[in-house]
Design a protein around this motif. Structure first.
Motif, PDB file in Angstrom:
ATOM      1  N   CYS A 178       0.836  -1.190   0.000  1.00  0.00           N
ATOM      2  CA  CYS A 178       0.000   0.000   0.000  1.00  0.00           C
ATOM      3  C   CYS A 178       0.876   1.246   0.000  1.00  0.00           C
ATOM      4  O   CYS A 178       2.092   1.164   0.124  1.00  0.00           O
ATOM      5  CB  CYS A 178      -0.950   0.000   1.195  1.00  0.00           C
ATOM      6  N   ASP A 179       0.225   2.397  -0.129  1.00  0.00           N
ATOM      7  CA  ASP A 179       0.950   3.655  -0.113  1.00  0.00           C
ATOM      8  C   ASP A 179       1.698   3.813   1.214  1.00  0.00           C
ATOM      9  O   ASP A 179       1.232   3.338   2.265  1.00  0.00           O
ATOM     10  CB  ASP A 179      -0.014   4.829  -0.287  1.00  0.00           C
ATOM     11  N   LEU A 180       2.819   4.481   1.166  1.00  0.00           N
ATOM     12  CA  LEU A 180       3.669   4.698   2.329  1.00  0.00           C
ATOM     13  C   LEU A 180       2.882   5.330   3.473  1.00  0.00           C
ATOM     14  O   LEU A 180       2.184   6.332   3.282  1.00  0.00           O
ATOM     15  CB  LEU A 180       4.843   5.592   1.943  1.00  0.00           C
ATOM     16  N   GLY A 181       2.955   4.705   4.642  1.00  0.00           N
ATOM     17  CA  GLY A 181       2.301   5.229   5.828  1.00  0.00           C
ATOM     18  C   GLY A 181       0.826   4.915   5.953  1.00  0.00           C
ATOM     19  O   GLY A 181       0.170   5.362   6.897  1.00  0.00           O
ATOM     20  N   LYS A 182       0.272   4.130   5.053  1.00  0.00           N
ATOM     21  CA  LYS A 182      -1.162   3.826   5.061  1.00  0.00           C
ATOM     22  C   LYS A 182      -1.472   2.419   5.576  1.00  0.00           C
ATOM     23  O   LYS A 182      -2.597   1.952   5.476  1.00  0.00           O
ATOM     24  CB  LYS A 182      -1.744   3.984   3.650  1.00  0.00           C
ATOM     25  N   GLU A 183      -0.482   1.759   6.145  1.00  0.00           N
ATOM     26  CA  GLU A 183      -0.661   0.377   6.594  1.00  0.00           C
ATOM     27  C   GLU A 183      -1.784   0.252   7.624  1.00  0.00           C
ATOM     28  O   GLU A 183      -2.634  -0.631   7.535  1.00  0.00           O
ATOM     29  CB  GLU A 183       0.646  -0.165   7.191  1.00  0.00           C
ATOM     30  N   THR A 184      -1.799   1.143   8.614  1.00  0.00           N
ATOM     31  CA  THR A 184      -2.817   1.083   9.663  1.00  0.00           C
ATOM     32  C   THR A 184      -4.212   1.274   9.086  1.00  0.00           C
ATOM     33  O   THR A 184      -5.157   0.581   9.476  1.00  0.00           O
ATOM     34  CB  THR A 184      -2.539   2.147  10.741  1.00  0.00           C
ATOM     35  N   GLN A 185      -4.356   2.172   8.135  1.00  0.00           N
ATOM     36  CA  GLN A 185      -5.646   2.404   7.487  1.00  0.00           C
ATOM     37  C   GLN A 185      -6.121   1.149   6.763  1.00  0.00           C
ATOM     38  O   GLN A 185      -7.285   0.760   6.862  1.00  0.00           O
ATOM     39  CB  GLN A 185      -5.526   3.568   6.506  1.00  0.00           C
ATOM     40  N   VAL A 186      -5.222   0.494   6.042  1.00  0.00           N
ATOM     41  CA  VAL A 186      -5.578  -0.726   5.313  1.00  0.00           C
ATOM     42  C   VAL A 186      -5.954  -1.834   6.292  1.00  0.00           C
ATOM     43  O   VAL A 186      -6.952  -2.534   6.103  1.00  0.00           O
ATOM     44  CB  VAL A 186      -4.435  -1.168   4.374  1.00  0.00           C
ATOM     45  N   VAL A 187      -5.188  -1.991   7.366  1.00  0.00           N
ATOM     46  CA  VAL A 187      -5.487  -3.014   8.375  1.00  0.00           C
ATOM     47  C   VAL A 187      -6.888  -2.795   8.941  1.00  0.00           C
ATOM     48  O   VAL A 187      -7.682  -3.730   9.044  1.00  0.00           O
ATOM     49  CB  VAL A 187      -4.418  -3.020   9.495  1.00  0.00           C
ATOM     50  N   LYS A 188      -7.232  -1.561   9.300  1.00  0.00           N
ATOM     51  CA  LYS A 188      -8.555  -1.271   9.863  1.00  0.00           C
ATOM     52  C   LYS A 188      -9.675  -1.571   8.873  1.00  0.00           C
ATOM     53  O   LYS A 188     -10.709  -2.122   9.248  1.00  0.00           O
ATOM     54  CB  LYS A 188      -8.621   0.180  10.317  1.00  0.00           C
ATOM     55  N   GLN A 189      -9.462  -1.227   7.607  1.00  0.00           N
ATOM     56  CA  GLN A 189     -10.488  -1.508   6.603  1.00  0.00           C
ATOM     57  C   GLN A 189     -10.658  -3.009   6.398  1.00  0.00           C
ATOM     58  O   GLN A 189     -11.778  -3.495   6.229  1.00  0.00           O
ATOM     59  CB  GLN A 189     -10.148  -0.816   5.290  1.00  0.00           C
ATOM     60  N   LEU A 190      -9.574  -3.749   6.422  1.00  0.00           N
ATOM     61  CA  LEU A 190      -9.665  -5.200   6.255  1.00  0.00           C
ATOM     62  C   LEU A 190     -10.318  -5.868   7.460  1.00  0.00           C
ATOM     63  O   LEU A 190     -11.072  -6.825   7.317  1.00  0.00           O
ATOM     64  CB  LEU A 190      -8.274  -5.793   6.009  1.00  0.00           C
ATOM     65  N   GLN A 191     -10.038  -5.365   8.656  1.00  0.00           N
ATOM     66  CA  GLN A 191     -10.633  -5.939   9.868  1.00  0.00           C
ATOM     67  C   GLN A 191     -12.155  -5.835   9.855  1.00  0.00           C
ATOM     68  O   GLN A 191     -12.839  -6.637  10.485  1.00  0.00           O
ATOM     69  CB  GLN A 191     -10.086  -5.236  11.118  1.00  0.00           C
ATOM     70  N   ALA A 192     -12.700  -4.886   9.131  1.00  0.00           N
ATOM     71  CA  ALA A 192     -14.147  -4.695   9.063  1.00  0.00           C
ATOM     72  C   ALA A 192     -14.843  -5.696   8.144  1.00  0.00           C
ATOM     73  O   ALA A 192     -16.073  -5.790   8.156  1.00  0.00           O
ATOM     74  CB  ALA A 192     -14.452  -3.268   8.594  1.00  0.00           C
ATOM     75  N   LEU A 193     -14.076  -6.456   7.376  1.00  0.00           N
ATOM     76  CA  LEU A 193     -14.653  -7.421   6.435  1.00  0.00           C
ATOM     77  C   LEU A 193     -14.823  -8.780   7.117  1.00  0.00           C
ATOM     78  O   LEU A 193     -13.901  -9.289   7.754  1.00  0.00           O
ATOM     79  CB  LEU A 193     -13.759  -7.547   5.198  1.00  0.00           C
ATOM     80  N   ASP A 194     -16.006  -9.382   6.966  1.00  0.00           N
ATOM     81  CA  ASP A 194     -16.341 -10.633   7.657  1.00  0.00           C
ATOM     82  C   ASP A 194     -15.401 -11.786   7.325  1.00  0.00           C
ATOM     83  O   ASP A 194     -15.105 -12.606   8.184  1.00  0.00           O
ATOM     84  CB  ASP A 194     -17.771 -11.058   7.326  1.00  0.00           C
ATOM     85  N   TYR A 195     -14.989 -11.921   6.110  1.00  0.00           N
ATOM     86  CA  TYR A 195     -14.195 -13.073   5.682  1.00  0.00           C
ATOM     87  C   TYR A 195     -12.702 -12.915   5.977  1.00  0.00           C
ATOM     88  O   TYR A 195     -11.929 -13.829   5.754  1.00  0.00           O
ATOM     89  CB  TYR A 195     -14.420 -13.343   4.192  1.00  0.00           C
ATOM     90  N   VAL A 196     -12.279 -11.774   6.507  1.00  0.00           N
ATOM     91  CA  VAL A 196     -10.882 -11.581   6.908  1.00  0.00           C
ATOM     92  C   VAL A 196     -10.743 -12.116   8.329  1.00  0.00           C
ATOM     93  O   VAL A 196     -11.349 -11.610   9.271  1.00  0.00           O
ATOM     94  CB  VAL A 196     -10.454 -10.099   6.824  1.00  0.00           C
ATOM     95  N   LYS A 197      -9.961 -13.175   8.489  1.00  0.00           N
ATOM     96  CA  LYS A 197      -9.812 -13.844   9.783  1.00  0.00           C
ATOM     97  C   LYS A 197      -8.624 -13.327  10.578  1.00  0.00           C
ATOM     98  O   LYS A 197      -8.648 -13.333  11.801  1.00  0.00           O
ATOM     99  CB  LYS A 197      -9.685 -15.364   9.585  1.00  0.00           C
ATOM    100  N   GLU A 198      -7.569 -12.905   9.912  1.00  0.00           N
ATOM    101  CA  GLU A 198      -6.384 -12.337  10.554  1.00  0.00           C
ATOM    102  C   GLU A 198      -5.814 -11.272   9.643  1.00  0.00           C
ATOM    103  O   GLU A 198      -5.829 -11.424   8.423  1.00  0.00           O
ATOM    104  CB  GLU A 198      -5.308 -13.411  10.772  1.00  0.00           C
ATOM    105  N   VAL A 199      -5.267 -10.210  10.240  1.00  0.00           N
ATOM    106  CA  VAL A 199      -4.612  -9.180   9.445  1.00  0.00           C
ATOM    107  C   VAL A 199      -3.593  -8.449  10.325  1.00  0.00           C
ATOM    108  O   VAL A 199      -3.861  -8.188  11.494  1.00  0.00           O
ATOM    109  CB  VAL A 199      -5.638  -8.202   8.812  1.00  0.00           C
ATOM    110  N   GLN A 200      -2.419  -8.194   9.748  1.00  0.00           N
ATOM    111  CA  GLN A 200      -1.352  -7.510  10.477  1.00  0.00           C
ATOM    112  C   GLN A 200      -0.521  -6.671   9.520  1.00  0.00           C
ATOM    113  O   GLN A 200      -0.293  -7.077   8.378  1.00  0.00           O
ATOM    114  CB  GLN A 200      -0.412  -8.512  11.147  1.00  0.00           C
ATOM    115  N   ALA A 201      -0.055  -5.535  10.024  1.00  0.00           N
ATOM    116  CA  ALA A 201       0.939  -4.763   9.288  1.00  0.00           C
ATOM    117  C   ALA A 201       2.288  -5.467   9.472  1.00  0.00           C
ATOM    118  O   ALA A 201       2.521  -6.108  10.500  1.00  0.00           O
ATOM    119  CB  ALA A 201       1.003  -3.340   9.827  1.00  0.00           C
ATOM    120  N   THR A 202       3.151  -5.404   8.483  1.00  0.00           N
ATOM    121  CA  THR A 202       4.437  -6.086   8.543  1.00  0.00           C
ATOM    122  C   THR A 202       5.559  -5.137   8.141  1.00  0.00           C
ATOM    123  O   THR A 202       5.322  -4.054   7.617  1.00  0.00           O
ATOM    124  CB  THR A 202       4.469  -7.297   7.589  1.00  0.00           C
TER     125      THR A 202
END
Length: 69
Positions: free
Chosen positions: A5-29
Motif C-alpha cells: 500500500c501507499d507509504l504510511g497507510k498500513e494502519t488504514q488498510v489493516v482497519k479496513q480489512l478488519q471490518a470485512l467478515d471473511y478476513v480472519k487475521e490481518v497484520q501490518a508487517t
C-alpha cells in the motif's frame, strides 16, 4: 494474501480489512509487503471478493494471493 500500500497507510488498510467478515487475521508487517491477511470463506468466491473489494481500497497498490485448501 500479501498486500502493498501507499507509504504510511498500513494502519488504514489493516482497519479496513478488519471490518470485512471473511478476513480472519490481518497484520501490518515490515519488509517487502506492508500487510498480511488471512481470508476464509466456505460459500463465497474469494477471487471475486479480492477483485471487487480489497483491490479497490484506495491505499492498496498491489496484492499477492496465496491459496490453500
Amino acid at each position: 494474501m500479501l498486500i502493498n500500500c501507499d507509504l504510511g497507510k498500513e494502519t488504514q488498510v489493516v482497519k479496513q480489512l478488519q471490518a470485512l467478515d471473511y478476513v480472519k487475521e490481518v497484520q501490518a508487517t515490515n519488509g517487502v509487503y506492508d500487510v498480511i491477511a488471512k481470508l476464509e470463506s466456505e460459500n463465497e468466491n474469494l477471487a471475486e471478493i479480492i477483485r471487487q473489494q480489497i483491490q479497490k481500497i484506495k491505499p492498496v497498490t498491489s496484492v499477492l494471493t496465496l491459496e490453500s485448501e
